[in-house]
Scaffold this motif. Sequence first.
Motif, PDB file in Angstrom:
ATOM      1  N   PRO A 358       7.885   0.048  -0.450  1.00 13.21           N
ATOM      2  CA  PRO A 358       6.514   0.298  -0.955  1.00 13.21           C
ATOM      3  C   PRO A 358       6.531   1.154  -2.214  1.00 13.21           C
ATOM      4  O   PRO A 358       7.375   2.041  -2.383  1.00 13.21           O
ATOM      5  CB  PRO A 358       5.852   1.036   0.214  1.00 13.21           C
ATOM      6  CG  PRO A 358       6.988   1.727   0.906  1.00 13.21           C
ATOM      7  CD  PRO A 358       8.209   0.867   0.733  1.00 13.21           C
ATOM      8  N   GLN A 360       3.519   2.782  -5.374  1.00 14.37           N
ATOM      9  CA  GLN A 360       2.111   3.077  -5.596  1.00 14.37           C
ATOM     10  C   GLN A 360       1.441   1.904  -6.299  1.00 14.37           C
ATOM     11  O   GLN A 360       1.901   1.434  -7.333  1.00 14.37           O
ATOM     12  CB  GLN A 360       1.965   4.339  -6.446  1.00 14.37           C
ATOM     13  CG  GLN A 360       0.529   4.751  -6.687  1.00 14.37           C
ATOM     14  CD  GLN A 360      -0.181   5.156  -5.405  1.00 14.37           C
ATOM     15  OE1 GLN A 360       0.292   5.999  -4.664  1.00 14.37           O
ATOM     16  NE2 GLN A 360      -1.309   4.537  -5.131  1.00 14.37           N
ATOM     17  N   HIS A 362      -1.751   0.362  -8.307  1.00 16.32           N
ATOM     18  CA  HIS A 362      -2.838   0.806  -9.175  1.00 16.32           C
ATOM     19  C   HIS A 362      -3.731  -0.373  -9.527  1.00 16.32           C
ATOM     20  O   HIS A 362      -3.249  -1.488  -9.739  1.00 16.32           O
ATOM     21  CB  HIS A 362      -2.295   1.417 -10.474  1.00 16.32           C
ATOM     22  CG  HIS A 362      -1.511   2.666 -10.277  1.00 16.32           C
ATOM     23  ND1 HIS A 362      -0.140   2.674 -10.036  1.00 16.32           N
ATOM     24  CD2 HIS A 362      -1.895   3.982 -10.271  1.00 16.32           C
ATOM     25  CE1 HIS A 362       0.279   3.920  -9.909  1.00 16.32           C
ATOM     26  NE2 HIS A 362      -0.759   4.729 -10.044  1.00 16.32           N
ATOM     27  N   ASP A 512     -11.073  -6.661  -7.684  1.00 18.64           N
ATOM     28  CA  ASP A 512     -10.381  -5.417  -7.340  1.00 18.64           C
ATOM     29  C   ASP A 512     -11.324  -4.305  -6.916  1.00 18.64           C
ATOM     30  O   ASP A 512     -10.856  -3.237  -6.517  1.00 18.64           O
ATOM     31  CB  ASP A 512      -9.567  -4.926  -8.546  1.00 18.64           C
ATOM     32  CG  ASP A 512      -8.459  -5.887  -8.925  1.00 18.64           C
ATOM     33  OD1 ASP A 512      -7.862  -6.477  -8.017  1.00 18.64           O
ATOM     34  OD2 ASP A 512      -8.198  -6.044 -10.140  1.00 18.64           O
ATOM     35  N   ARG A 515     -10.883  -2.403  -3.641  1.00 16.12           N
ATOM     36  CA  ARG A 515      -9.735  -1.517  -3.453  1.00 16.12           C
ATOM     37  C   ARG A 515      -9.926  -0.160  -4.127  1.00 16.12           C
ATOM     38  O   ARG A 515      -9.025   0.676  -4.108  1.00 16.12           O
ATOM     39  CB  ARG A 515      -8.469  -2.195  -3.992  1.00 16.12           C
ATOM     40  CG  ARG A 515      -8.160  -3.525  -3.310  1.00 16.12           C
ATOM     41  CD  ARG A 515      -6.847  -4.119  -3.820  1.00 16.12           C
ATOM     42  NE  ARG A 515      -6.511  -5.326  -3.081  1.00 16.12           N
ATOM     43  CZ  ARG A 515      -6.790  -6.553  -3.495  1.00 16.12           C
ATOM     44  NH1 ARG A 515      -7.407  -6.728  -4.652  1.00 16.12           N
ATOM     45  NH2 ARG A 515      -6.468  -7.606  -2.771  1.00 16.12           N
ATOM     46  N   SER A 517     -12.146   3.359  -4.362  1.00 22.39           N
ATOM     47  CA  SER A 517     -13.017   4.178  -3.515  1.00 22.39           C
ATOM     48  C   SER A 517     -13.369   5.475  -4.240  1.00 22.39           C
ATOM     49  O   SER A 517     -12.648   5.921  -5.141  1.00 22.39           O
ATOM     50  CB  SER A 517     -12.333   4.501  -2.178  1.00 22.39           C
ATOM     51  OG  SER A 517     -11.119   5.197  -2.405  1.00 22.39           O
ATOM     52  N   ALA A 520     -10.920   8.592  -5.433  1.00 21.17           N
ATOM     53  CA  ALA A 520      -9.572   8.127  -5.770  1.00 21.17           C
ATOM     54  C   ALA A 520      -9.123   8.743  -7.086  1.00 21.17           C
ATOM     55  O   ALA A 520      -9.920   8.955  -8.003  1.00 21.17           O
ATOM     56  CB  ALA A 520      -9.550   6.601  -5.859  1.00 21.17           C
ATOM     57  N   GLN A 578      -5.427   4.745  -8.415  1.00 25.62           N
ATOM     58  CA  GLN A 578      -4.535   4.624  -7.262  1.00 25.62           C
ATOM     59  C   GLN A 578      -5.255   3.940  -6.105  1.00 25.62           C
ATOM     60  O   GLN A 578      -6.385   4.292  -5.769  1.00 25.62           O
ATOM     61  CB  GLN A 578      -4.042   5.998  -6.834  1.00 25.62           C
ATOM     62  CG  GLN A 578      -3.203   6.707  -7.879  1.00 25.62           C
ATOM     63  CD  GLN A 578      -2.729   8.074  -7.430  1.00 25.62           C
ATOM     64  OE1 GLN A 578      -2.939   8.465  -6.276  1.00 25.62           O
ATOM     65  NE2 GLN A 578      -2.105   8.822  -8.332  1.00 25.62           N
ATOM     66  N   ALA A 579      -4.555   2.944  -5.502  1.00 14.49           N
ATOM     67  CA  ALA A 579      -5.174   2.168  -4.418  1.00 14.49           C
ATOM     68  C   ALA A 579      -4.218   1.985  -3.254  1.00 14.49           C
ATOM     69  O   ALA A 579      -4.188   0.930  -2.624  1.00 14.49           O
ATOM     70  CB  ALA A 579      -5.631   0.807  -4.943  1.00 14.49           C
ATOM     71  N   GLY A 580      -3.401   2.983  -2.958  1.00 13.83           N
ATOM     72  CA  GLY A 580      -2.533   2.925  -1.789  1.00 13.83           C
ATOM     73  C   GLY A 580      -1.138   2.438  -2.108  1.00 13.83           C
ATOM     74  O   GLY A 580      -0.781   2.145  -3.251  1.00 13.83           O
ATOM     75  N   GLN A 581      -0.318   2.345  -1.039  1.00 14.81           N
ATOM     76  CA  GLN A 581       1.069   1.917  -1.143  1.00 14.81           C
ATOM     77  C   GLN A 581       1.173   0.419  -0.842  1.00 14.81           C
ATOM     78  O   GLN A 581       0.688  -0.058   0.180  1.00 14.81           O
ATOM     79  CB  GLN A 581       1.941   2.712  -0.158  1.00 14.81           C
ATOM     80  CG  GLN A 581       2.002   4.198  -0.434  1.00 14.81           C
ATOM     81  CD  GLN A 581       2.919   4.535  -1.594  1.00 14.81           C
ATOM     82  OE1 GLN A 581       3.905   3.859  -1.824  1.00 14.81           O
ATOM     83  NE2 GLN A 581       2.578   5.595  -2.331  1.00 14.81           N
ATOM     84  N   ARG A 582       1.834  -0.294  -1.734  1.00 14.54           N
ATOM     85  CA  ARG A 582       2.072  -1.729  -1.551  1.00 14.54           C
ATOM     86  C   ARG A 582       3.462  -2.057  -2.074  1.00 14.54           C
ATOM     87  O   ARG A 582       4.044  -1.301  -2.857  1.00 14.54           O
ATOM     88  CB  ARG A 582       1.041  -2.563  -2.338  1.00 14.54           C
ATOM     89  CG  ARG A 582      -0.398  -2.345  -1.904  1.00 14.54           C
ATOM     90  CD  ARG A 582      -0.691  -3.054  -0.613  1.00 14.54           C
ATOM     91  NE  ARG A 582      -2.122  -2.987  -0.283  1.00 14.54           N
ATOM     92  CZ  ARG A 582      -2.675  -3.633   0.721  1.00 14.54           C
ATOM     93  NH1 ARG A 582      -1.933  -4.384   1.495  1.00 14.54           N
ATOM     94  NH2 ARG A 582      -3.968  -3.522   0.961  1.00 14.54           N
TER      95      ARG A 582
END
Length: 605
Positions: A358, A360, A362, A512, A515, A517, A520, A578-582
């Motif tokens: 994973p 970060q 974006h 997008d 994703r 919020s 963020a 930033q929109a989480g781990q992927r």
Amino acid sequence: MATSAAAAAWLALGQAETAEQWFEAWLAVLGQALTASRGALLLLAQPDGSFAPVVSLPAGRDLSFLGAIATEALRQREGVVQHDELGHARLAYPLQAADRLHGAVVLDLGQADAAQLDQALRLTHWGAGWLIELLGRADRSPQAETHHQPDAAAAGARLLDLVLSALQEASLREMALLLVNRLGRELDSPQVQLGLARRMTVKVLAVSHAAWFDQRTEAVNLAAQAMHEALDQRQRLHWPADQADATRLTLAQQRYAQASGAAALCSLPLVHATRVVGVLMLERDRPFTAAELVLLDALALALAPVVALQQEAGRGMFGRGWHQLRRAGGWLSGSAHPAIKLALGSAALALLLLGLVPVQFHVSAPALVEGAVQRAAVAPFEGYLRAAPARAGDQVKAGQLLAVLDDKDLQLERVRWESELELALRKEREAMAGNQRVEQQLAAAQANQARAQLDLALSKLARVQVTAPFDGVVVTGDLSQLLGSPVTQGKVLFELAPLDAWRVVLKVDERDIGRVSIGAQGELVLASLAGRAWPFTVRKLTPVSVAEDGHNYFRVEAELGGDAPQLSPNMEGVAKVQAGQRSLLWIWTHRLTDWLRLQWWKWVP
């Protein structure tokens, strides 16, 4: 396609009328059997004792580079394998009978692996028997060639007829019954059995003169073991074995022969490409002759692709897929093409890491810098523009002059109302002195009206100069070319923004927006300041989309953190939220997968 080419080669062998045609057809049959063969050359002894090429395939190709390995094989009188600097394999096999050296067969095998080299050596050894026999008869008698030709032609015709008949059968089972029954009649064998190789084992498929048999019987199990013995060694086994075959294991052959009472037994592995597709076992009441063994070797060479073709045709869709998968697995586990396998392995490892590790994620979007608070400097009343020293982009201080309106009319109006006020006050005093209360009240009202109009004129005169309400920068407004033009009350002359508070407006694509919020974190890189990233925090999501350039965008407002003295309003750049781990694989392919899901949902009922 490969089977039809092999059949054409066998047909040419059976119809050859001259020795040269027979040599060319023989070389074509050998080339069709070797999947790795790229070129072949046949050298024969000349009357002066030298060796010269008589046939080369493909015709017209320059095969002079095979001369060195041919010379080495003729000198050593044994098979020679060499590799060039590119890793291409070459094979030379001498044609020798007793103390007579007739010539050599030379093959260009290209990128052949160990299994393909083993197949080439074995098939060349088997096929050379016919050629050596023909050349030996030519040495014994000047007329031997004409005497031998009908025998070779007849053998080739029988093999060709058998191959074509097998190809015409509708199923593998029917083809197997045809083969064992025909071979039993033509080779004087009371029992012929055909077994299929399946996962390193052999299963008996057909027995001559028997429409049905029980796989669990002792005789069938012993036959399968004898065939498996030939499968493991990947070479022809016959019992009783002669002195030349003392190194081959024939224990299972012996056990089956003793159990069945056969005087002679021959097991032929059917090798197609690099794998054994089946084993053909023949029983005889008398031993096999050398000529018959050569014929059986040619028979195995011709029948192997036919059996493989029928096997492939008999598989279902899932069976074929599984077979191709197993072949790919075998290719990957082999030793051939190490560079390609290393590259594929590296690519697979990289793909696995991309799919599992994973990082970060974006959401990228175009961004615009605005002041956190924007104030408008408007025209306080209708009039004419006299001066406008400020322009867009100027930094101004609180109270600094931005524009000046013409006050001539206001000055005249001020004088007028001052006069009116003074006149009304005089009338009021005179009426008071004459005790005229009605006239006094009327004069007092006129005085109040004149006083109000005078205050209004004075108020306008006080606002003739438009000044900056705070320290900041002029965002919009350039009136230097409009001096003397009329302005209406409330018209926006300038827009100002402070220099100590900024916000970022992002245009996030509708694909997008889900994703992103509130709260963020993100970074902004401006086109004019590409070497620095400005951190920001998302503060507001506007639930209304705007269509632009064929896409729908949502306005997202973010607050810049820290001091930003280098920024100016309307600066543009790119923002990443930033929109989480992927995983990287998901990041690179999620747009495509989202589109495919949408299309699937759209079209599936």
